[in-house]
Design a protein around this motif. Structure first.
Motif, PDB file in Angstrom:
ATOM      1  N   GLY A   1       1.454  -1.823  -8.552  1.00  0.00           N
ATOM      2  CA  GLY A   1       0.815  -2.960  -9.207  1.00  0.00           C
ATOM      3  C   GLY A   1      -0.248  -2.506 -10.185  1.00  0.00           C
ATOM      4  N   SER A   2      -1.433  -3.086 -10.080  1.00  0.00           N
ATOM      5  CA  SER A   2      -2.502  -2.770 -11.018  1.00  0.00           C
ATOM      6  C   SER A   2      -3.000  -1.345 -10.893  1.00  0.00           C
ATOM      7  CB  SER A   2      -3.675  -3.741 -10.804  1.00  0.00           C
ATOM      8  OG  SER A   2      -4.192  -3.624  -9.493  1.00  0.00           O
ATOM      9  N   THR A   3      -2.694  -0.672  -9.773  1.00  0.00           N
ATOM     10  CA  THR A   3      -3.165   0.707  -9.573  1.00  0.00           C
ATOM     11  C   THR A   3      -2.237   1.746 -10.176  1.00  0.00           C
ATOM     12  OG1 THR A   3      -2.079   1.090  -7.415  1.00  0.00           O
ATOM     13  CG2 THR A   3      -4.194  -0.067  -7.390  1.00  0.00           C
ATOM     14  N   ILE A   4      -1.117   1.314 -10.748  1.00  0.00           N
ATOM     15  CA  ILE A   4      -0.164   2.275 -11.326  1.00  0.00           C
ATOM     16  C   ILE A   4      -0.831   3.125 -12.393  1.00  0.00           C
ATOM     17  CG2 ILE A   4       1.879   2.477 -12.793  1.00  0.00           C
ATOM     18  CD1 ILE A   4       3.050   0.051 -11.347  1.00  0.00           C
ATOM     19  N   ILE A   5      -1.508   2.477 -13.330  1.00  0.00           N
ATOM     20  CA  ILE A   5      -2.071   3.178 -14.484  1.00  0.00           C
ATOM     21  C   ILE A   5      -3.064   4.246 -14.032  1.00  0.00           C
ATOM     22  CG2 ILE A   5      -3.422   2.900 -16.593  1.00  0.00           C
ATOM     23  CD1 ILE A   5      -2.365  -0.069 -16.614  1.00  0.00           C
ATOM     24  N   THR A   6      -3.958   3.880 -13.116  1.00  0.00           N
ATOM     25  CA  THR A   6      -4.991   4.825 -12.698  1.00  0.00           C
ATOM     26  C   THR A   6      -4.417   5.935 -11.827  1.00  0.00           C
ATOM     27  OG1 THR A   6      -5.583   3.325 -10.870  1.00  0.00           O
ATOM     28  CG2 THR A   6      -6.850   3.145 -12.894  1.00  0.00           C
ATOM     29  N   SER A   7      -3.375   5.654 -11.058  1.00  0.00           N
ATOM     30  CA  SER A   7      -2.751   6.704 -10.248  1.00  0.00           C
ATOM     31  C   SER A   7      -2.048   7.729 -11.125  1.00  0.00           C
ATOM     32  CB  SER A   7      -1.772   6.091  -9.243  1.00  0.00           C
ATOM     33  OG  SER A   7      -2.439   5.316  -8.278  1.00  0.00           O
ATOM     34  N   VAL A   8      -1.335   7.265 -12.163  1.00  0.00           N
ATOM     35  CA  VAL A   8      -0.697   8.184 -13.108  1.00  0.00           C
ATOM     36  C   VAL A   8      -1.754   9.016 -13.822  1.00  0.00           C
ATOM     37  CG1 VAL A   8       0.634   8.309 -15.260  1.00  0.00           C
ATOM     38  CG2 VAL A   8       1.382   6.790 -13.415  1.00  0.00           C
ATOM     39  N   TYR A   9      -2.805   8.372 -14.275  1.00  0.00           N
ATOM     40  CA  TYR A   9      -3.930   9.028 -14.958  1.00  0.00           C
ATOM     41  C   TYR A   9      -4.517  10.146 -14.102  1.00  0.00           C
ATOM     42  CZ  TYR A   9      -8.911   8.864 -16.627  1.00  0.00           C
ATOM     43  OH  TYR A   9     -10.173   9.127 -17.069  1.00  0.00           O
ATOM     44  N   GLN A  10      -4.813   9.861 -12.844  1.00  0.00           N
ATOM     45  CA  GLN A  10      -5.409  10.868 -11.976  1.00  0.00           C
ATOM     46  C   GLN A  10      -4.442  12.014 -11.676  1.00  0.00           C
ATOM     47  OE1 GLN A  10      -7.861   9.038  -8.584  1.00  0.00           O
ATOM     48  NE2 GLN A  10      -6.972   7.237  -9.577  1.00  0.00           N
TER      49      GLN A  10
END
Length: 599
Positions: free
Chosen positions: A502-511
């Motif tokens: 969900g909304s955490t996809i972007i930040t998980s990929v980033y990290q």
């Protein structure tokens, strides 16, 4: 031909100008780089462990598949061994996941594909769902203009027109090597003959039994026994057969795209929608087509990031995050240290505010992607950053652009022997989508309509705020956070990455990307590493237990950051890294059944 989005690197002084002479403070004992794949974390507390598990990556030289389910990964590997290329394997995995991973794998949903050929050319395919032709902007509001709870999340009205089958047909037609029948057969076999449930499979199906019987009266799909009142539960190792789904897949195998969007399957789907007061018609299905879009490509140091343009918000957001981060010495500060986290959280805060204001379906609204990733624009967004204290999200809105008119998903990564690479993120939106099973066809429908802004300023199921750019309109694609991404290093294939969440996809990929590039982790270590997330609103940073040391937590709280420790986890990464010797490291997330297979 549309131009590609290409972003030049930021100069450190350009972005740091907004920080003036502030000097960050960090706690002692940062991570130590000892070469690719050897990462040691040292902290004042020797019990601190930065990884969710000590799982090791899978190494192969001829091909690699990493997906959410062991059966699907094996299907992809078998296709590669049979002479198929990365796209053949990806298509086979998508259909296999529709059988063995019904919570997110699908033919009743949609997704995005990033493809990089071994010639270096990159392509992106948008097979995101669309709003039905009879959809209206206020379809989930009552007479007083208030949101009617649940209508966009469960039941027939929550579904958009599916795109997965059309997307796979388009991808295979353009890049496939094996026959369509050959890449469909493994999924048909899994549905017709059955497969052994994992413990997680069984728990998931047992958990939704009440919704299945309520939303699908008289049906027995995904129930252990044909009597819906039976209290028996699925157990690990039991075989689940899906006969109707097998027949649906056979129609797709023999008729291609028309086997889903026309004929018997289309009739069954439209009848199901009519039965539950849904909006999707046979005409909606026949008119659906996925779209090839030009990829976003942006440099980060000596890396090139290839990612999805809108309708995904993920690509623009990821580039913004990388640009904000690039000037700072994260490697020196260390993994998840207070200053490292502070820069990343403040970047996330601003990026998610921009997402809410500007992003939507580019076929319907003007999406200022170039400006959002522009050096000067990013500099203007950073002028109020201070190491001394947290920015208050109430004071952060989407940026000003002159002239502008105002968590269940799954990911898989595939690399073949020739170096062709596929990154696909696909979804039903929430777990098991709308919980509606198409009678006679045996598959779940999505609840993607919730990804629209059903009312400006009202959060969706993931807490994301939307505005007019993402308002509902007939045939419009809803905004997504999915971020399938491929990286090159010095012009060569380097990494294939993505996740659900969900909304955490972007930040998980980033990290995960930064864990490899900045912190020297192997691909599997980067996946294993504990994660955190901030999305502008609500104004808090959530983190996996153990992601921050006590000292880091205290330092961040002293600067005004609201922190919340999770009882669950973030991300379900499935990635592939090209190692210096040319071999592939497949990394699958130990937080679930994710599995990498290589040879």
């Amino acid at each position: 031909m549309k131009r590609q989005f290409r972003v030049l690197p930021l100069l450190a002084l350009t972005l740091l100008a907004g920080c003036k002479s502030q000097s960050p403070t960090t706690t002692s004992g940062s991570g130590v780089r000892q070469g690719l794949g050897v990462y040691e974390y040292r902290d004042e507390d020797p019990s601190v462990q930065p990884f969710f598990s000590d799982r090791q990556g899978v190494i192969g030289r001829n091909g690699m598949v990493a997906s959410a389910h062991p059966e699907a990964s094996q299907v992809g590997l078998n296709i590669l061994k049979a002479g198929g290329n990365a796209v053949d394997a990806a298509v086979a995995v998508q259909f296999a996941l529709a059988v063995v991973y019904p919570g997110a794998g699908n033919i009743g949903g949609g997704g995005f594909m990033v493809y990089r050929g071994n010639d270096g050319k990159a392509y992106t395919l948008d097979y995101r769902e669309k709003a039905p032709g009879r959809a209206t902007q206020d379809m989930y509001l009552d007479s007083l203009g208030n949101v009617r709870p649940g209508l966009s999340i469960s039941g027939h009205l929550a579904s958009g027109v599916p795109g997965s089958v059309d997307g796979m047909a388009e991808a295979h037609k353009r890049f496939g090597k094996l026959s369509w029948a050959q890449v469909l057969q493994p999924a048909i076999d899994l549905a017709a003959k059955g497969f052994a449930l994992t413990e997680r499979d069984a728990l998931g199906l047992n958990r939704i039994k009440g919704d299945l019987t309520t939303i699908n009266p008289g049906k027995t799909y995904f129930l252990k026994n044909t009597n819906p009142a039976d209290t028996l539960k699925w157990q690990k190792g039991e075989i689940m057969v899906q006969a109707d789904l097998a027949r649906t897949l056979q129609r797709i195998q023999s008729q291609g795209r028309a086997g889903f969007y026309e004929g018997e399957t289309a009739r069954l789907l439209a009848e199901e929608m009519k039965r539950g007061n849904g909006l999707i018609t046979e005409d909606d299905l026949k008119d659906y087509h996925s779209v090839w879009r030009d990829p976003i490509q942006a440099t980060y140091k000596n890396y090139n990031v290839i990612t999805m343009p809108p309708t995904s918000s993920g690509g623009v957001a990821l580039v913004q995050l990388m640009r904000f981060t690039e000037p700072y010495p994260l490697r020196k500060w260390g993994w998840n240290r207070d200053s490292t986290v502070q820069v990343m959280v403040e970047a996330e805060r601003r990026v998610y505010a921009d997402r809410a204001k500007f992003l939507g379906d580019p076929d319907f609204v003007k999406v200022p992607s170039d400006t959002l990733m522009n050096v000067d624009y990013l500099k203007s967004r950073w002028t109020d950053f201070s190491f001394a204290k947290a920015t208050d999200s109430k004071n952060v809105r989407g940026g000003t652009i002159p002239g502008y008119e105002s968590l269940e998903t799954t990911h898989f990564s595939v690399v073949d022997k020739a170096g062709n690479a596929v990154s696909i993120t696909t979804t039903l939106n929430g777990g098991y989508g709308s919980r509606v099973v198409v009678g006679g066809a045996g598959f779940f429908m999505n609840n993607e309509m919730d990804d629209f802004s059903v009312k400006p300023g009202v959060p969706n199921m993931f807490g994301l705020i939307g505005n007019q750019a993402n308002a509902i309109a007939p045939q419009k694609r809803m905004l997504s956070s999915m971020t399938p991404t491929i990286l090159e290093k010095d012009g060569k294939l380097f990494m294939v990455v993505g996740t659900p969440g969900g909304s955490t996809i972007i930040t998980s990929v980033y990290q995960t990307i930064l864990n490899v590039i900045e912190h020297g982790m192997s691909m599997q270590q980067a996946v294993n590493a504990l994660k955190f997330h901030h999305q502008w609103l609500p104004d808090k940073t959530i983190f996996e237990n153990g992601a921050f040391s006590d000292a880091t937590v205290q330092n961040l709280q002293n600067r005004g950051y609201m922190l919340e420790k999770l009882t669950n986890t973030l991300g379900r990464m499935d990635c592939v890294l090209i190692r210096p010797d040319g071999s592939y490291e497949g990394a699958s997330d130990p937080r679930a059944d994710n599995t990498a297979r290589g040879y």
